[in-house]
Design a protein around this motif. Structure first.
Motif, PDB file in Angstrom:
ATOM      1  N   TYR A  35       2.923 -15.476   0.821  1.00  0.00           N
ATOM      2  CA  TYR A  35       3.644 -14.493   1.509  1.00  0.00           C
ATOM      3  C   TYR A  35       3.083 -12.751   0.536  1.00  0.00           C
ATOM      4  N   ASP A  36       3.343 -13.141  -1.154  1.00  0.00           N
ATOM      5  CA  ASP A  36       2.973 -12.095  -1.999  1.00  0.00           C
ATOM      6  C   ASP A  36       1.392 -11.496  -1.614  1.00  0.00           C
ATOM      7  N   ARG A  38      -0.841 -12.097   0.883  1.00  0.00           N
ATOM      8  CA  ARG A  38      -1.170 -11.226   2.086  1.00  0.00           C
ATOM      9  C   ARG A  38      -0.516  -9.735   2.073  1.00  0.00           C
ATOM     10  N   VAL A  39       0.856  -9.967   1.324  1.00  0.00           N
ATOM     11  CA  VAL A  39       1.595  -8.375   1.317  1.00  0.00           C
ATOM     12  C   VAL A  39       0.148  -7.101   0.263  1.00  0.00           C
ATOM     13  N   TYR A  40      -0.417  -8.472  -0.854  1.00  0.00           N
ATOM     14  CA  TYR A  40      -1.253  -7.045  -1.778  1.00  0.00           C
ATOM     15  C   TYR A  40      -2.372  -7.038  -1.266  1.00  0.00           C
ATOM     16  N   ARG A  41      -3.136  -7.722   0.248  1.00  0.00           N
ATOM     17  CA  ARG A  41      -4.216  -7.731   0.162  1.00  0.00           C
ATOM     18  C   ARG A  41      -4.089  -6.427   1.186  1.00  0.00           C
ATOM     19  N   ASP A  42      -3.425  -6.773   2.107  1.00  0.00           N
ATOM     20  CA  ASP A  42      -2.818  -5.512   3.397  1.00  0.00           C
ATOM     21  C   ASP A  42      -3.015  -4.035   2.375  1.00  0.00           C
ATOM     22  N   GLN A  43      -2.419  -4.264   1.235  1.00  0.00           N
ATOM     23  CA  GLN A  43      -1.817  -3.232   0.803  1.00  0.00           C
ATOM     24  C   GLN A  43      -3.312  -2.719  -0.430  1.00  0.00           C
ATOM     25  N   GLU A  46      -4.443  -0.280   2.633  1.00  0.00           N
ATOM     26  CA  GLU A  46      -4.464   0.648   2.979  1.00  0.00           C
ATOM     27  C   GLU A  46      -4.733   1.875   1.634  1.00  0.00           C
TER      28      GLU A  46
END
Length: 408
Positions: A35-36, A38-43, A46
């Motif tokens: 889950y982490d 996936r969040v970092y890739r989205d960051q 961004e």
């Protein structure tokens, strides 16, 4: 057995839910590290969008990319190391599962063994009422109960002169069986000697002589003597005396107390609680049945399934601690003089200032103990005028007058 199957199944079900959660090691469908990532890739995406819109410059973008990339590498390493279990040791999950099963199952059994009733079968309301009705129908007779009681012994301080007078009194009553005053004296003195069976037999004879003129206190005294002779057990005859008293006066306090005790003995704590609670609320603090009720009513309420908190009791008037200490240092003669002085002061205060029914009852009883029957009778007659129409207070005064031997 069915009860134990149900609680065992419930305990295992609850423990299984906790165990599965512990063994999975995560709240979602994937490890926390995934889950982490996936969040970092989205960051990272961004950061590129912010740079394109001109929100940040190239230098800030490079710094943010480096920081997010570092976090991605750390999360990826953690995911590779922990696998699908999220890094939780397998043995720890099984250990926590075992503790959950033991804690929930064993704790439930221990709690029930302390607060429940192991081995006690389910008794629905209908069954409890039926059992109570059976207990009422199968009450022992007075003779059956007394046959199980030890033989009464004379009080150690009884003088030979008193015993001689008692023999004469018995002979007189035998020759004059309809002499109400003689019967009343016989009842009182037989009870004082501990001859409770003889006392209630004389009281029954007195009631028979009075016939329709017999009062509720007469029957209440009969029940009192019968219950005392039976060691606290309410026999068929004692119950009949209680009912007879309440038929004549539904608020007769001694009969109501024994009615509550009877309900307890036939397993009707609900009726006992209602009876005793009403009697307690209507009684003066110094009434002789008050401490008896207060010592048991909370247990009765618990058995009846009622939340009840015993109210604080007002202090009954009486001698001070200094008076008691001083009396202990006096001779018998001086102590008697001191008691007479206290009684005299109480009498003067009631005559000049008035007082509660409890104080008037104390004064009547004190004169009776001192053997001053004429004074006790005079106070009783005056009290009837003072408390006329106040039935609760009059009941207490009647009881005191009867104990003092001025009311038949």
């Amino acid at each position: 057995m069915f009860f134990w199957i149900i609680i065992t199944a419930l305990a295992l079900f609850c423990a299984a839910i906790l165990g599965v959660a512990v063994l999975r090691g995560r709240a979602g469908a994937e490890p926390p590290a995934a889950y982490d990532l996936r969040v970092y890739r989205d960051q990272l995406k961004e950061v590129d969008r912010d740079l394109a819109r001109g929100v940040i410059n190239e230098e800030d973008a490079e710094r943010l990319r480096a920081e997010v990339s570092r976090r991605i590498l750390a999360a990826d390493a953690k995911l590779r190391e922990g696998g699908q279990a999220g890094g939780q040791p397998t043995w720890a999950g099984w250990a926590m599962t075992g503790l959950a099963v033991a804690g929930i199952g064993g704790g439930a059994v221990l709690l029930y063994s302390e607060m429940g009733a192991p081995g006690y079968t389910d008794v629905p309301l209908k069954g409890r009422i039926a059992a109570s009705d059976a207990a009422r129908a199968n009450r022992q007779t007075q003779a059956e109960v007394e046959a199980q009681m030890p033989e009464a012994e004379l009080p150690p301080d009884v003088s030979e002169d008193f015993l001689v007078l008692m023999e004469k009194l018995r002979e007189t009553v035998e020759k004059r069986p309809e002499d109400q005053r003689g019967l009343a004296l016989l009842v009182r003195n037989e009870a004082a000697l501990g001859n409770l069976a003889a006392a209630y037999q004389a009281q029954q004879q007195l009631i028979d002589v009075k016939g329709d003129q017999a009062t509720a206190p007469d029957y209440a005294l009969l029940a009192d003597l019968m219950v005392s002779a039976a060691g606290g057990y309410i026999s068929q005859e004692a119950e009949a005396a209680i009912r007879a008293a309440l038929e004549r006066e539904p608020r007769e306090p001694r009969a109501r107390y024994y009615l509550g005790l009877y309900y307890m003995q036939v397993d009707r704590p609900d009726a006992a609680f209602r009876t005793w609670r009403t009697l307690l609320e209507e009684s003066q603090p110094g009434a002789p049945w008050v401490p008896l009720i207060r010592s048991r009513i909370e247990e009765v309420a618990w058995r009846a399934g009622v939340e009840y908190q015993l109210p604080e009791m007002e202090d009954a008037p009486g001698p001070s601690a200094e008076d008691v200490e001083a009396a202990g240092e006096l001779s018998d003669e001086d102590r008697a003089d001191m008691i007479r002085g206290m009684v005299s002061r109480l009498s003067e205060r009631l005559a000049n200032e008035g007082g509660t029914a409890q104080e008037w009852a104390r004064l009547i009883g004190a004169y009776g103990v001192l053997g001053q029957t004429d004074q006790a009778r005079a106070i009783w007659e005056e009290a009837q005028q003072v408390f006329e129409g106040r039935e609760a207070e009059m009941e207490m005064l009647r009881a005191a007058a009867q104990e003092a031997g001025v009311l038949e």
